[in-house]
Design a protein around this motif. Sequence first.
Motif, PDB file in Angstrom:
ATOM      1  N   LEU A 129      -0.162  -6.593   1.216  1.00 26.08           N
ATOM      2  CA  LEU A 129      -1.473  -7.179   1.486  1.00 26.08           C
ATOM      3  C   LEU A 129      -1.580  -8.459   0.666  1.00 26.08           C
TER       4      LEU A 129
ATOM      5  N   ARG B 188      -0.025  -1.560   1.400  1.00 27.38           N
ATOM      6  CA  ARG B 188      -0.558  -0.565   2.336  1.00 27.38           C
ATOM      7  C   ARG B 188       0.598   0.266   2.904  1.00 27.38           C
TER       8      ARG B 188
ATOM      9  N   GLN C  78      -4.320   5.800   6.203  1.00 29.59           N
ATOM     10  CA  GLN C  78      -3.994   4.456   5.724  1.00 29.59           C
ATOM     11  C   GLN C  78      -4.218   4.388   4.220  1.00 29.59           C
ATOM     12  N   ASN C  79      -3.123   4.260   3.462  1.00 30.86           N
ATOM     13  CA  ASN C  79      -3.185   4.203   1.999  1.00 30.86           C
ATOM     14  C   ASN C  79      -3.137   2.756   1.541  1.00 30.86           C
ATOM     15  N   ASN C  80      -4.105   2.348   0.729  1.00 31.79           N
ATOM     16  CA  ASN C  80      -4.192   0.971   0.251  1.00 31.79           C
ATOM     17  C   ASN C  80      -4.308   0.941  -1.275  1.00 31.79           C
TER      18      ASN C  80
ATOM     19  N   VAL D 136       1.005   3.428   5.791  1.00 28.52           N
ATOM     20  CA  VAL D 136       0.284   4.200   6.804  1.00 28.52           C
ATOM     21  C   VAL D 136       1.193   5.299   7.344  1.00 28.52           C
TER      22      VAL D 136
ATOM     23  N   ASN E  15      -1.159  -9.825   6.381  1.00 26.98           N
ATOM     24  CA  ASN E  15      -0.486  -8.549   6.163  1.00 26.98           C
ATOM     25  C   ASN E  15       0.698  -8.361   7.115  1.00 26.98           C
TER      26      ASN E  15
ATOM     27  N   GLN F 109       3.039  -2.295   4.567  1.00 19.22           N
ATOM     28  CA  GLN F 109       2.556  -3.669   4.637  1.00 19.22           C
ATOM     29  C   GLN F 109       2.201  -4.191   3.250  1.00 19.22           C
TER      30      GLN F 109
ATOM     31  N   SER G 238       4.107  -6.415   8.480  1.00 18.68           N
ATOM     32  CA  SER G 238       4.352  -4.974   8.495  1.00 18.68           C
ATOM     33  C   SER G 238       5.714  -4.641   9.087  1.00 18.68           C
TER      34      SER G 238
ATOM     35  N   ASN H 145      -4.892  -1.988  -4.286  1.00 23.99           N
ATOM     36  CA  ASN H 145      -5.148  -3.387  -4.622  1.00 23.99           C
ATOM     37  C   ASN H 145      -5.239  -3.524  -6.136  1.00 23.99           C
TER      38      ASN H 145
ATOM     39  N   TYR I 162      -7.669   2.177  -5.203  1.00 21.93           N
ATOM     40  CA  TYR I 162      -6.831   2.912  -4.259  1.00 21.93           C
ATOM     41  C   TYR I 162      -7.747   3.550  -3.217  1.00 21.93           C
TER      42      TYR I 162
END
Length: 274
Positions: free
Chosen positions: A248, A264, A56-58, A266, A227, A246, A229, A60, A71
């Motif tokens: 955020l 995000r 899961q890559n996030n 994934v 969120n 997604q 998706s 902000n 990250y």
Amino acid sequence: MKLPLPNSVKVLTSALFFYLPIVLFAQEDSKTGASAQELADKLANPVASLISVPLQNNINYGIGPYNGIKYTVNIQPVIPFKLNDNLNLITRYILPLVDQQDITGENTHEFGLSDATVTAFFAPKSKKIIWGLGPAFFVPTATDKLLGTEKFGIGPSVLIMHQSKGLSLGFIANQIWSVAGNEDRADFNNFYTQIFMSYSYNSGASLGVNTEITQNWEGNTTMISLNPSIGAITKLGTQVIQFSVQPLIPIVGPNQSKPDWGLRAVVAFVFPGS
């Protein structure tokens, strides 16, 4: 003076341009039929008896007074164990790898592992209301003191959901208290819940939305994000993969930690024969 973007952020930004066309292509052209929808439904169920390894890559942006960037790659393997014909033990692991700048101060940069969360759900087999209950452990695995708490925590975790063909609706929650660790670091007392809904199609494509709520009882702060998706099941060679993207959208949060916005992506490696 603003630091350049961390390399990991650049990598994810580039990767999103790769992920999205694959998601959309699979959504329109996948020929995997009902089995793809079955997998999508199982992946929407946190206590399904299915081995998967989501990454899961996030990202902000606009965090705190220095407009920081964070990250996080959450490595999230899910490994089920069959206890008997009517009961499974579903173990879920979250190990965050963090790359952040301008979060702890102006022109600062931290990179490394953050603290891990391990959850074990005892999940009876059910075709109506799906539920699971078990302990959640917070493990101090951070490689930088600014990325972790140096505290060990424990508490209960619960899942309740309804699932029919294509439709998944429910929530997952945990409450964790610090119980040991560095006495010079602050204790924590955190509640987390995710309320989710998704709908899958015969192709394995899915649309959904979830709300994540984190309550810090010690600091009396609340974080809420919304969120939506879009996702799809596809294959790379013989490996089954689910992609999802997604935005955020932060709704509520303290000024020092609430981002302006986030994204995000994934990638979940799925092992259907498990």
